[in-house]
Motif scaffolding. Structure first.
Motif, short mmCIF file in Angstrom:
data_model
loop_
_atom_site.label_atom_id
_atom_site.label_comp_id
_atom_site.label_asym_id
_atom_site.label_seq_id
_atom_site.Cartn_x
_atom_site.Cartn_y
_atom_site.Cartn_z
N GLY A 1 0.82 -1.30 0.03
CA GLY A 1 -0.06 0.05 0.05
C GLY A 1 0.81 1.18 -0.02
O GLY A 1 0.54 2.26 -0.52
N ILE B 1 -0.78 2.52 5.31
CA ILE B 1 -2.18 2.83 5.07
C ILE B 1 -2.92 1.50 5.42
O ILE B 1 -4.20 1.58 5.72
N GLN C 1 -10.04 8.16 5.20
CA GLN C 1 -10.37 7.31 4.09
C GLN C 1 -11.88 7.39 3.55
O GLN C 1 -11.93 7.56 2.30
N ILE D 1 -12.86 9.37 -0.09
CA ILE D 1 -13.96 8.62 -1.42
C ILE D 1 -14.89 9.63 -1.59
O ILE D 1 -15.22 9.99 -2.61
N PHE E 1 -8.76 12.00 -5.08
CA PHE E 1 -7.61 11.36 -5.83
C PHE E 1 -8.34 10.97 -7.16
O PHE E 1 -9.46 11.00 -7.42
N ARG F 1 -16.27 7.09 -6.57
CA ARG F 1 -15.39 6.07 -7.44
C ARG F 1 -15.54 4.75 -7.08
O ARG F 1 -15.41 4.35 -5.63
N GLY G 1 -12.85 3.29 -5.12
CA GLY G 1 -12.29 4.41 -4.21
C GLY G 1 -11.71 3.60 -2.97
O GLY G 1 -10.56 3.99 -2.46
N LEU G 2 -12.52 2.49 -2.57
CA LEU G 2 -12.11 1.97 -1.48
C LEU G 2 -10.78 1.18 -1.55
O LEU G 2 -9.87 1.46 -0.57
N LYS H 1 -8.40 2.21 -3.50
CA LYS H 1 -7.20 3.20 -3.53
C LYS H 1 -6.97 3.98 -2.08
O LYS H 1 -5.80 4.28 -1.69
N VAL H 2 -8.08 3.93 -1.12
CA VAL H 2 -7.81 4.65 -0.01
C VAL H 2 -7.27 3.51 1.21
O VAL H 2 -6.98 3.91 2.35
N THR H 3 -7.36 2.31 0.86
CA THR H 3 -6.88 1.28 1.93
C THR H 3 -5.68 0.56 1.42
O THR H 3 -5.14 -0.07 2.23
N GLY H 4 -4.83 1.04 0.14
CA GLY H 4 -3.82 0.64 -0.15
C GLY H 4 -3.87 -0.93 -0.93
O GLY H 4 -2.82 -1.44 -1.01
#
Lengths: 174, 331, 752
Positions: A55, A95, A108, A112, A117, C12, C15-16, C18-21
């Motif tokens: 991550g 992360i 997080q 979203i 991003f 997105r 999205g999940l 991407k934000v959790t790695g």
């Protein structure tokens, strides 16, 4: 032993010495990792290639982009510019450690919701950095956030949305 | 990155001994510049002595009535230390103008003094650079030199010192405490860094085996009218084209004492005490500030790409002093 | 059927991850037994390798091989085998092919070792001796070598002139002349290029960073003599690309080479420094001459551009053509030439050509507006082009006037004072500028596959890419809406050559191209379901007309009688069908394309604050009003425009790859010295999507939003800087030394 090394000696090319392996204890996201590493392994590569937690991203490997940001004892750092051996015994959060798989860190979810991003590559670093910034307690305004999040480059240009996400989480915490 | 051996030192004596024992050894603390340069094969230490466990991470009162900054206190912890913020706001502001929050959390006060130049050619082993490889030539003089020095340059090197913190330390008359195989010594900040001259590969006057243990700040009256101006090509996370640490001690509108140090213009933080002194007793005005700036830039030489810095530096000095003047009003 | 998802600000779907790695980018795939490759970059611009000493590297335990031109053999001699789908005309670069060095930073060796650190160290022990030859890398000094840009690159069209611009210019009442220069730029996506290649049982599996898996499959198949079916390229997440991933980059070649030779999985990644050793946005010089009559009507437009390319390929982009379509003008003279230099071939970079040309024409329009003493927005409206004069065709839609109007209103344009240096706040000079943007709305043929399972879940796939553009999300929306499913029941997959063929992801055409295929394939599934509904005996629709059947949220019902309904799941169950699979191809409508010009448009308004003494420019406000047809997802589309504006700010004020012509080498090859905006550089950005209905451009009515956001920004900022300071900085980036007119090495600034 002596005889053997004499036989194996190559007169033409001098054997280059390689760094010794050391046992490095890292606690990453609460989990203990005992890694046998040479000292030239950066913390970033230790996390990604040896502990297998991908991550955390490599964006420049020179402390110039912030993609590799992780938290050590709650403080944000660039994991590419520190050696894993220097961090022996320390507690690292990446992360992957911010969400337990069911409940996310509020940042997080806010990322979203605010579409903070696009490609997502800088995102782990952005979020870890924002967690570190909130821990520091110095960001009191949007302007402060802009300055104190400037160590994380987003080439997609999602800064306005990143800041909106952070400001929302901050306002809920206040 | 080259192959190297590594030891963790647990106290100062062990650190000094360890570095003596290994040829081509370097101390590593934050590592933010050293590892950067090692990855570029610009620095190739055969051994690293890790000093992070040394007991040098405190900010203490010193006998003079000032503060002593431990070499291993991070830049962030220094800038955001309450006593530093109150008594040395100029230092705090300068540190916060540098690097990024993450880097400031890693970089140490001692390490900051050893930061090396950002010259493109120094960083690129495909090119000639006298700092990296003495005798190979200076590519910057006829090359891309927008970011380079205008003061104190030599025909061998026109690199700048990149630190912001050091500019404030220079302005504040800091002293650097050093220990080594021959014992302890204290170096005036102005004597710490060198000009390139014929030896551009030497950044400072500290020898290989010596360890910086702390930085002394003398008591300072510069607590109100101070400003750190950093002129750069983006708003944050960029090195200075020109920076100015400006401090005024005023009586009414008359200058009791004044400090002006510049970053981004020379191989070391640029300060001229005799120029500052000549303005003591004068009125703090834009006209006087401009006259001071003209004198500060005496002897400045541009190399084409960086020639603009001469005028820019003058304007930056005037602006920084005017802001310092104003910042007192807000308090 | 009621609209549920298209046009809605859906978050997105990726999205999940991407934000959790958990989103896996190409360097995140770790394979058992994987080796690491590290590339040695050449240090000279031109010449020959006399020798490569690899003995030091090879002597290290754990180093498996050092690949150089001396030990790589069996690859095709003819350069045509190295052509990829986005290659311009010429002979592509062949890594490790021979001893010739043709550009600085050229890869000269690949070290493969058991660990990354070891490979990196061993690479530092490889010693290369060169014989240097004379080279030249300076466009300005080689203008006499220019030649007409040849056609042949995908999408490139030669400029067309009309009328007599020279004569009109000579006779006109008001005129301007100016030359504009852009420095080189590198894409610098945050993700470093990386490839992992696995050779197993005669099949090659490759994890790569690319904007087109099929292009990499095509390239690898041709170069290494493998059947395409035996080459699988996988690229589920791409950490930004901006054009840099349109062509296969050399780490792909290296990883495959090593994996095939060593019969072990190999990962090869580039360093950030090496990200400056392949394609860039070229340095371009432009000459503009415009003239107008006293009432402000454009009399003539003359626009010439000279761009650098490599000596081995003719990189072309559309720079000047836009000046022929942007405004109404009968006399237009356009010219576009190339100069071959000793460097790597440039490659498309976000809004290639248009962003370069727009800065020049939009600055020139501003300059002429000042000559005329006209408001620059009114001047643009005065010369508004209702049709495409170049092709003599109408636009399929063009709501640019709405962009001007809504943008100006939001920005408060009418409060602008016309004179330069007429607005200030203390020592900050304030300036407002406007510029126009246009981009092509392309559509390319694409295929998609749909698989509807008996559990009611739909998987749609197409071998496209999501470089942060939102492809995953909008395709999921299109599929869910087309088939009347809940969005959570739809999964869209991409980035795999095992999936149906999609075009390269670029040029803002993915929404239209892949979107049409996704819509098409879902319509096909829907047809099957309808047929099933009326043919299955136990279905409530048995033997009725399928025309009355509607789909919503996984339920099939009668449009006139909502009590008559059945879920898709139940229908499939009673019909005894486990799954429905369809594959469909869609492509542009050639007749419409012949009859109309398809363009997206934007109007950009920018406010700058310029430090009067220090020359520092800050962009404090931008309004970007966009007409790009149907907006599939206002949330992700807004992000695309925001990103485009940030890129525009970057281009205007910060970005430049600095070439040292002594070395023929880009010197600021890192993110510390190659400036792109940081958080603090970016302030208020307002995005407006004006209503634009277009039934002609494509079935979805979309025009794409990947490029249109950047195109007008640099012009608007440059114009705002002039308005603030009275200094016309014609060379980008606009740095403080140019604004203050104290830049000794760049005197192309004019003050009023």
């Amino acid at each position: 032993m002596t005889t053997e090394s004499a036989v194996l000696e190559e007169p033409v090319v001098k054997k280059q010495e390689l760094p010794e392996f050391e046992l490095v204890n890292l606690t990453i996201n609460g989990q203990s990792f005992k890694l046998k590493l040479q000292p030239w392994v950066s913390l970033l590569d230790a996390i990604r290639e040896y502990a297998g937690l991908t991550g955390t991203k490599k964006g420049c490997d020179h402390g110039q982009c912030g993609a590799c940001t992780v938290l050590i004892n709650g403080k944000r750092i660039n994991s590419c510019l520190t050696l894993a051996v220097m961090r022996d015994g320390e507690a690292i959060t990446t992360i992957e450690g911010l969400s337990d798989g069911v409940v996310n860190h509020p940042l997080q979810d806010a990322f979203i919701e605010h579409d903070a991003f696009q490609c997502g590559y800088c995102t782990p670093g952005q979020i870890c950095s924002a967690v570190g910034m909130i821990n520091e307690g110095r960001a009191n305004s949007l302007e402060d956030v802009q300055e104190l999040m400037s160590g994380n480059i987003c080439r997609c240009g999602a800064y306005n949305n990143i800041n909106a996400a952070i400001m929302e989480v901050k306002s809920k915490m206040a | 990155m080259n192959s190297f051996s590594y030891n963790k030192a647990h106290d100062v004596a062990e650190a000094v001994a360890d570095i003596q024992e290994h040829e081509g050894a370097r101390f590593i603390a934050g590592g933010t510049n050293l590892l950067d340069l090692m990855k570029e094969n610009v620095m190739k230490p055969a051994h690293l002595t890790d000093i992070n466990r040394l007991d040098l991470a405190d900010i203490k009162e010193n006998e003079e009535g000032g503060l002593t900054l431990g070499a291993l206190v991070t830049n962030a912890d220094t800038a955001w230390n309450e006593r530093v913020e109150q008594r040395y706001p100029l230092l705090s502001k300068a540190i916060l103008a540098g690097a990024s929050p993450q880097l400031r959390n890693m970089a140490t006060n001692g390490g900051n003094l050893f930061q090396r130049t950002r010259c493109y050619y120094f960083y690129d082993t495909a090119t000639a650079c006298n700092k990296r490889e003495p005798g190979s030539g200076c590519s910057a003089i006829n090359g891309i030199n927008r970011i380079h020095a205008i003061l104190g340059t030599s025909e061998h090197c026109i690199a700048t010192h990149p630190s912001d913190m050091c500019v404030a330390l220079a302005a504040l008359d800091a002293k650097v405490n050093v220990t080594g195989p021959n014992g302890d010594r204290t170096v005036e900040f102005g004597d710490f860094h060198r000009l390139p001259g014929n030896t551009p590969h030497l950044d400072n006057n500290i020898s290989q085996g010596e360890l910086v243990t702390s930085i002394d700040l003398p008591p300072s009256n510069f607590t109100k009218n101070v400003f750190y101006l950093k002129v750069r090509d983006r708003q944050s996370y960029a090195f200075a084209l020109v920076s100015v640490a400006a401090a005024l001690d005023l009586e009414g509108d008359v200058i009791k004492d004044i400090r002006v140090a510049m970053g981004g213009v020379a191989h070391k933080p640029w300060r001229r005490r005799e120029v500052e002194e000549s303005y003591i007793g004068k009125v703090a005005s834009t006209e006087n500030f401009r006259a001071l700036a003209e004198t500060m830039l005496t002897g400045a030489v541009g190399f084409g790409g960086n020639t603009f810095k001469i005028e820019l530096a003058k304007r930056a000095i005037v602006r920084a002093l005017n802001e310092a003047l104003k910042s007192g009003e807000n308090l | 059927m009621k609209t549920q998802y298209i046009g809605k600000p859906v978050s997105r779907v990726d999205g999940l991850a991407k934000v959790t790695g958990s989103a896996k980018y190409s360097a995140d795939f770790k394979v058992e037994g994987m080796l690491y490759g590290y590339i040695v970059s050449g240090s000279i611009a031109k010449g020959r390798i006399i020798s490569i000493d690899t003995s030091g590297a090879m002597s290290l335990k754990g180093v498996l091989q050092v690949f150089t031109h001396e030990n790589v053999s069996g690859l095709p001699w003819f350069s045509i085998k190295y052509k990829d789908m986005d290659a311009p005309t010429g002979s592509p670069f062949r890594p490790l092919h021979d001893d010739k060095i043709i550009y600085s930073g050229q890869p000269v060796a690949l070290v493969v070792a058991e660990t990354f650190e070891l490979a990196r160290y061993a690479a530092s022990l490889v010693h290369v001796s060169y014989q240097e030859e004379d080279f030249t890398t300076d466009l300005v000094k080689n203008m006499d070598q220019s030649y007409k840009a040849p056609v042949g690159k995908l999408g490139y069209v030669s400029p067309k002139s009309r009328g007599n611009a020279d004569e009109a210019f000579d006779q006109a009442a008001f005129k301007m002349s100016g030359s504009y220069q852009h420095g080189a730029e590198h894409h610098n996506p945050m993700e470093l290029f990386s490839t992992t290649a696995i050779w197993e049982n005669g099949k090659l599996t490759v994890y790569d960073k690319t904007q087109g898996v099929s292009n990499c499959q095509f390239y690898i198949g041709n170069v290494f003599g493998l059947a395409y079916k035996d080459v699988r390229i996988i690229s589920p997440y791409v950490g930004g690309a901006f054009g840099s991933g349109l062509r296969p980059q050399y780490q792909l070649f290296m990883a495959v080479l090593a994996a095939l030779e060593l019969k072990r999985p190999v990962k090869v990644g580039l360093t950030r420094q090496q990200m400056f050793t392949f394609g860039h946005r070229p340095v371009t010089l432009q000459q503009l001459q415009l003239s107008a009559s006293t009432d402000g009507s454009l009399e003539s437009i003359k626009h010439e551009a000279f761009s650098e390319t490599s000596r081995f390929e003719n990189y072309t982009e559309i720079i000047v053509n836009w000046s022929g379509t942007m405004y109404n003008c009968d006399n237009v003279k356009l010219k576009y030439e190339l100069v071959g230099l000793d460097m790597y071939t440039p490659v498309d970079m976000r809004a290639p050509g248009a962003v370069t040309g727009a800065h020049a024409i939009e600055s020139a329009m501003d300059e002429l507006a000042y000559e005329l003493k006209m408001d620059p927005l009114i001047f643009r409206l005065k010369n508004y082009a209702d049709e495409d004069q170049t092709e003599e065709k109408p636009f399929s839609s063009k709501e640019l006037i709405a962009c001007y109007r809504e943008g100006a209103e939001k920005f408060g344009w009418t409060k602008r004072s016309i004179g330069p240096r007429s607005m200030r706040e203390g020592n900050q000079l304030i300036g407002w500028g406007v510029a126009t943007a246009a981009w092509d709305a392309f559509q390319a043929p694409a295929r998609a596959k749909a698989l509807l399972s008996i559990d009611g879940k739909l998987i749609v796939s197409s071998g496209t890419s999501d470089i942060g553009t939102g492809t995953y999300t909008i395709m999921t929306q299109i599929a869910a809406e087309s088939l009347g499913l809940k969005i959570e029941d739809v999964t869209f997959k991409l980035g795999d050559t095992n999936m149906p063929l999609a075009p390269l992801e670029g040029g803002s055409w993915t929404a239209a191209s892949v979107g049409a295929a996704v819509k098409g394939v879902c319509e096909d599934v829907k047809k099957k379901l309808k047929k099933m509904a009326v043919k299955t005996k136990t279905s409530p629709f048995y033997d009725t007309s399928s025309k009355d059947i509607v789909f919503d949220s996984g339920i099939i019902s009668d449009v006139n009688d909502s009590s008559k309904s059945i879920s898709i799941v139940d229908l499939m169950r009673i019909a005894g069908v486990n799954s429905i699979e369809e594959t469909s191809t869609s492509g542009p409508n050639p007749i419409n394309k012949m009859k109309y010009t398809f363009n997206s448009h934007a109007a950009v308004f920018a406010e700058v604050k310029v430090d009067e003494d220090l020359g520092i420019v800050r962009v404090t406000r931008v309004v970007c009003a966009v007409a790009a047809g149907k907006i599939l997802n206002p949330k992700t589309a807004r992000s695309q425009i925001l990103g485009g504006v940030v890129w525009g700010i970057s281009k205007a004020l910060e970005e430049e790859s600095k070439m040292d012509h002594q070395y023929g080498r880009f010197m600021n090859h890192n993110l510390s010295e190659y400036h792109v905006p940081v958080n603090k550089d970016i302030n208020d950005i307002e995005v407006i999507f004006v209503e634009e209905k277009d039934d002609i451009v494509n079935p979805l009515g979309v025009k794409g939003v990947g490029e249109i956001g950047i195109i007008g920004v640099a012009g608007a900022i440059a114009n705002a800087v002039f308005h603030a300071t009275g200094v016309r900085v014609r060379n980008l980036p606009i740095t403080m030394d140019k604004v203050l007119q104290i830049a000794e090495d760049d005197k192309n600034q004019v003050a009023v």
